[in-house]
Design a protein around this motif. Structure first.
Motif, mmCIF file in Angstrom:
data_model
loop_
_atom_site.group_PDB
_atom_site.id
_atom_site.type_symbol
_atom_site.label_atom_id
_atom_site.label_comp_id
_atom_site.label_asym_id
_atom_site.label_seq_id
_atom_site.Cartn_x
_atom_site.Cartn_y
_atom_site.Cartn_z
ATOM 1 N N UNK A 61 0.879 -1.169 0.000
ATOM 2 C CA UNK A 61 0.000 0.000 0.000
ATOM 3 C C UNK A 61 0.917 1.221 0.000
ATOM 4 N N UNK A 62 0.747 2.109 -0.948
ATOM 5 C CA UNK A 62 1.681 3.237 -1.048
ATOM 6 C C UNK A 62 1.016 4.562 -0.702
ATOM 7 N N UNK A 63 1.861 5.494 -0.259
ATOM 8 C CA UNK A 63 1.434 6.865 -0.054
ATOM 9 C C UNK A 63 1.776 7.689 -1.280
ATOM 10 N N UNK A 64 2.002 8.979 -1.039
ATOM 11 C CA UNK A 64 2.345 9.870 -2.145
ATOM 12 C C UNK A 64 2.177 11.325 -1.775
ATOM 13 N N UNK A 65 2.294 11.620 -0.476
ATOM 14 C CA UNK A 65 2.124 12.988 -0.001
ATOM 15 C C UNK A 65 2.992 14.018 -0.697
ATOM 16 N N UNK A 66 4.319 13.804 -0.789
ATOM 17 C CA UNK A 66 5.179 14.799 -1.449
ATOM 18 C C UNK A 66 4.803 15.023 -2.913
ATOM 19 N N UNK A 67 4.460 13.951 -3.611
ATOM 20 C CA UNK A 67 4.072 14.078 -5.016
ATOM 21 C C UNK A 67 2.772 14.871 -5.141
ATOM 22 N N UNK A 68 1.817 14.624 -4.247
ATOM 23 C CA UNK A 68 0.555 15.379 -4.251
ATOM 24 C C UNK A 68 0.826 16.851 -3.957
ATOM 25 N N UNK A 69 1.691 17.103 -2.977
ATOM 26 C CA UNK A 69 2.020 18.487 -2.614
ATOM 27 C C UNK A 69 2.582 19.268 -3.799
ATOM 28 N N UNK A 70 3.451 18.612 -4.578
ATOM 29 C CA UNK A 70 4.060 19.298 -5.715
ATOM 30 C C UNK A 70 2.995 19.703 -6.739
ATOM 31 N N UNK A 71 2.055 18.822 -7.017
ATOM 32 C CA UNK A 71 0.992 19.143 -7.962
ATOM 33 C C UNK A 71 0.080 20.233 -7.423
ATOM 34 N N UNK A 73 0.875 22.579 -5.314
ATOM 35 C CA UNK A 73 1.612 23.850 -5.353
ATOM 36 C C UNK A 73 1.591 24.448 -6.760
ATOM 37 N N UNK A 74 1.753 23.586 -7.767
ATOM 38 C CA UNK A 74 1.708 24.070 -9.147
ATOM 39 C C UNK A 74 0.344 24.674 -9.470
ATOM 40 N N UNK A 75 -0.699 24.113 -8.851
ATOM 41 C CA UNK A 75 -2.057 24.610 -9.088
ATOM 42 C C UNK A 75 -2.458 25.680 -8.089
ATOM 43 N N UNK A 93 -9.333 16.508 -3.932
ATOM 44 C CA UNK A 93 -9.540 15.076 -4.139
ATOM 45 C C UNK A 93 -9.248 14.682 -5.575
ATOM 46 N N UNK A 94 -9.615 15.511 -6.516
ATOM 47 C CA UNK A 94 -9.322 15.217 -7.921
ATOM 48 C C UNK A 94 -7.819 15.088 -8.146
ATOM 49 N N UNK A 95 -7.056 15.989 -7.523
ATOM 50 C CA UNK A 95 -5.597 15.949 -7.668
ATOM 51 C C UNK A 95 -5.035 14.711 -6.963
ATOM 52 N N UNK A 96 -5.535 14.429 -5.765
ATOM 53 C CA UNK A 96 -5.067 13.268 -5.006
ATOM 54 C C UNK A 96 -5.239 11.994 -5.817
ATOM 55 N N UNK A 97 -6.429 11.813 -6.390
ATOM 56 C CA UNK A 97 -6.686 10.581 -7.151
ATOM 57 C C UNK A 97 -5.836 10.529 -8.411
ATOM 58 N N UNK A 98 -5.703 11.644 -9.080
ATOM 59 C CA UNK A 98 -4.901 11.682 -10.296
ATOM 60 C C UNK A 98 -3.447 11.296 -10.016
#
Length: 294
Positions: A61-71, A73-75, A93-98
């Protein structure tokens, strides 16, 4: 020759653990620096492939907090956290799922397959794997006479049911499941679920022999900064009340407690920055990090 003999001794030391965990399930929450550093990413892929080849069934089961944060921030979308959990509105939520399902999950699956394994990526929506409901976070005030405050975290959910049919089917075909922590509610909406809690719920449902949470710290530390190698379940709330355990470590230890109560044999919080951290935990007597036990 001495180096070869030393390698042979390592293999012999691991033999009892290979025998003990053969045909058993180990659930691994994959996150932190181990998902960013290229060498650590490759080591992780090789570790889970080795586990599968010797008869252990890893479920990731993976996370992805830093990757979500970067997206975000860009938005130019600001993130807020309460007790280590991201407040998630519809746009977030749309960004998180993407990011989790469309990017991070596929990268992990691709790396494992590239290194010689057989991995399949899933989200909680697939086969209704992770059924969820809105999480109601209760904040208890220091004054016991005051009423606890209910915090609305938006589209943040908690697992209500794990449908293991798809995981059982993948196991029968020797695939390694890689799961993004996005659940689906009764209304069909997606929910952002803490990856540690998802890992704990899946470990409980699968009767896993181990639940391992990879972090960016050595484990739980006391007030002096020393690693606490073992914590008993009954002592966890005292650690939280005294602030020894705080922030993002709270959901980690609580998911370990829940998993233990549901029948998972052992739970571990270990440092994913350590090379081959998973193998060191599983196949050595000393292990690493913090073990939370009954």
């Amino acid at each position: 020759m001495k180096e070869s003999v030393a390698k042979a001794k390592v293999l012999i030391e691991s033999l009892p653990y290979i025998r003990e965990f053969n045909n058993k399930t180990v659930v691994i929450k994959y996150g932190g620096h181990a998902m960013v550093d290229e060498q650590l990413k490759r080591n992780f892929a090789l570790d889970v492939i080795l586990m599968k080849y010797i008869g252990i069934n890893p479920v990731i089961v993976h996370g992805g907090g830093p990757q979500i944060n970067r997206f975000l921030e860009k938005m130019q979308i600001t993130s807020n956290y309460i007790q280590g959990m991201r407040v998630t509105d519809g746009e977030t939520m749309d960004v998180v799922e993407m990011v989790l399902v469309g990017k991070v999950n596929k990268e992990i699956v691709g790396l494992i397959n590239h290194c010689g394994g057989k991995a399949v990526g899933l989200s909680g929506r697939d086969g209704d794997l992770l059924q969820a409901r809105k999480l109601k976070l209760e904040i208890r005030p220091d004054d016991p006479a005051r009423t606890p405050e209910l915090i609305d975290l938006g589209r943040v959910g908690e697992v209500t049911h794990v449908n293991t049919d798809i995981l059982d089917a993948l196991d029968q075909q020797d695939f390694i499941p890689v799961i993004a922590p996005v659940g689906v509610g009764e209304d069909g909406q997606a929910y952002n679920i803490n990856a540690d809690l998802v890992a704990g719920a899946i470990a409980s449902k699968l009767n896993a022999v181990k639940l391992i949470l990879l972090t960016d710290v050595e484990g739980v530390k006391d007030r002096s900064g020393d690693l606490v190698s073992t914590i008993r379940k009954d002592d966890v709330e005292d650690f939280i009340a005294s602030k020894v355990i705080s922030g993002g470590m709270i959901p980690k230890v609580r998911c370990c407690m829940s998993a233990l109560e549901s029948g998972v044999a052992k739970t571990h919080i270990i440092d994913g920055r350590q090379e081959h951290a998973i193998l060191l935990e599983i196949f050595t007597h000393e292990g690493i990090g913090t073990e939370i036990i009954k």
